[in-house]
Design a protein around this motif. Sequence first.
Motif, PDB file in Angstrom:
ATOM      1  N   PRO A 125     109.988  -8.366   3.464  1.00 18.19           N
ATOM      2  CA  PRO A 125     108.748  -8.243   2.668  1.00 18.19           C
ATOM      3  C   PRO A 125     108.157  -6.841   2.790  1.00 18.19           C
ATOM      4  O   PRO A 125     108.202  -6.220   3.856  1.00 18.19           O
ATOM      5  CB  PRO A 125     107.820  -9.288   3.285  1.00 18.19           C
ATOM      6  CG  PRO A 125     108.736 -10.263   3.960  1.00 18.19           C
ATOM      7  CD  PRO A 125     109.914  -9.468   4.413  1.00 18.19           C
ATOM      8  N   ALA A 126     107.607  -6.350   1.699  1.00 20.45           N
ATOM      9  CA  ALA A 126     107.070  -4.988   1.657  1.00 20.45           C
ATOM     10  C   ALA A 126     106.017  -4.753   2.726  1.00 20.45           C
ATOM     11  O   ALA A 126     105.960  -3.666   3.319  1.00 20.45           O
ATOM     12  CB  ALA A 126     106.498  -4.712   0.270  1.00 20.45           C
ATOM     13  N   ILE A 127     105.209  -5.764   3.015  1.00 22.11           N
ATOM     14  CA  ILE A 127     104.157  -5.605   4.018  1.00 22.11           C
ATOM     15  C   ILE A 127     104.739  -5.325   5.399  1.00 22.11           C
ATOM     16  O   ILE A 127     104.125  -4.649   6.214  1.00 22.11           O
ATOM     17  CB  ILE A 127     103.223  -6.839   4.048  1.00 22.11           C
ATOM     18  CG1 ILE A 127     101.979  -6.525   4.863  1.00 22.11           C
ATOM     19  CG2 ILE A 127     103.947  -8.057   4.602  1.00 22.11           C
ATOM     20  CD1 ILE A 127     100.889  -7.556   4.738  1.00 22.11           C
ATOM     21  N   ALA A 128     105.951  -5.832   5.673  1.00 21.68           N
ATOM     22  CA  ALA A 128     106.567  -5.657   6.984  1.00 21.68           C
ATOM     23  C   ALA A 128     107.479  -4.436   7.052  1.00 21.68           C
ATOM     24  O   ALA A 128     107.952  -4.082   8.133  1.00 21.68           O
ATOM     25  CB  ALA A 128     107.365  -6.909   7.347  1.00 21.68           C
ATOM     26  N   ALA A 129     107.720  -3.783   5.945  1.00 23.98           N
ATOM     27  CA  ALA A 129     108.651  -2.649   5.914  1.00 23.98           C
ATOM     28  C   ALA A 129     108.194  -1.482   6.784  1.00 23.98           C
ATOM     29  O   ALA A 129     109.020  -0.704   7.258  1.00 23.98           O
ATOM     30  CB  ALA A 129     108.853  -2.183   4.476  1.00 23.98           C
ATOM     31  N   LEU A 137     114.238  -6.503  13.614  1.00 21.23           N
ATOM     32  CA  LEU A 137     114.478  -7.942  13.597  1.00 21.23           C
ATOM     33  C   LEU A 137     115.231  -8.359  12.343  1.00 21.23           C
ATOM     34  O   LEU A 137     116.048  -9.281  12.379  1.00 21.23           O
ATOM     35  CB  LEU A 137     113.140  -8.687  13.678  1.00 21.23           C
ATOM     36  CG  LEU A 137     113.173 -10.185  13.895  1.00 21.23           C
ATOM     37  CD1 LEU A 137     113.830 -10.520  15.231  1.00 21.23           C
ATOM     38  CD2 LEU A 137     111.764 -10.754  13.862  1.00 21.23           C
ATOM     39  N   HIS A 138     114.995  -7.680  11.250  1.00 22.81           N
ATOM     40  CA  HIS A 138     115.615  -8.013   9.976  1.00 22.81           C
ATOM     41  C   HIS A 138     117.027  -7.450   9.845  1.00 22.81           C
ATOM     42  O   HIS A 138     117.818  -7.930   9.028  1.00 22.81           O
ATOM     43  CB  HIS A 138     114.730  -7.506   8.820  1.00 22.81           C
ATOM     44  CG  HIS A 138     115.108  -8.067   7.507  1.00 22.81           C
ATOM     45  ND1 HIS A 138     115.930  -7.400   6.640  1.00 22.81           N
ATOM     46  CD2 HIS A 138     114.789  -9.242   6.898  1.00 22.81           C
ATOM     47  CE1 HIS A 138     116.101  -8.128   5.549  1.00 22.81           C
ATOM     48  NE2 HIS A 138     115.415  -9.254   5.686  1.00 22.81           N
ATOM     49  N   ALA A 139     117.361  -6.468  10.647  1.00 21.63           N
ATOM     50  CA  ALA A 139     118.671  -5.811  10.548  1.00 21.63           C
ATOM     51  C   ALA A 139     119.794  -6.769  10.936  1.00 21.63           C
ATOM     52  O   ALA A 139     119.736  -7.439  11.974  1.00 21.63           O
ATOM     53  CB  ALA A 139     118.703  -4.578  11.438  1.00 21.63           C
ATOM     54  N   ALA A 140     120.813  -6.820  10.099  1.00 25.30           N
ATOM     55  CA  ALA A 140     121.937  -7.740  10.309  1.00 25.30           C
ATOM     56  C   ALA A 140     122.726  -7.415  11.577  1.00 25.30           C
ATOM     57  O   ALA A 140     123.346  -8.307  12.167  1.00 25.30           O
ATOM     58  CB  ALA A 140     122.852  -7.717   9.094  1.00 25.30           C
TER      59      ALA A 140
END
Length: 170
Positions: A125-129, A137-140
């Motif tokens: 989400p843009a807010i978390a970018a 945490l989002h990185a694969a």
Amino acid sequence: MSLSLIALLVVFPAAVAYAAASDLITMTISNRLCLLLLVTFGLCAALLGLSWSQIGWHLAAGGLVLVICFGMFAAGWIGGGDAKFAAAVALWFGFGQLMPYLMLAGIAGGVLTLAILSLRSGPLPAIAAGWPWARRLHAANEGVPYGIALAFSALFVLPETDLWRAAIGV
């Protein structure tokens, strides 16, 4: 209020919650935090008057978890901080509540892993970018902050432990 009760009601939960937050934000759990749990256990055990035999069983539980978790670390399944943290918590619980703790941690860890993998399948989400920890945490190619599951399980099981019951006089 006795010092042992303060240790159980304040130091242990605060350290466990800090471990979860630290693992979420930095993907690390400090060696100092694990050492704090170890030292605080020793003080608590002394203040509660645990026998050498009881302390030995608590040490054996922590040692067993440390050996198993370091095997899991060597296999690349968990991080080293998670291994040390799980062992430090096991030290507090002894064999009395070790299985409920480990079973709940396994279930919570599975749910956490599935949730993170699900979130990773979509865009951040843009807010978390702008948050470095959210990008990590989002990185694969990153792991899962399993310390969150370990901490949740520790806080959930703590009231059932012999140390807790002894501290509150039950």
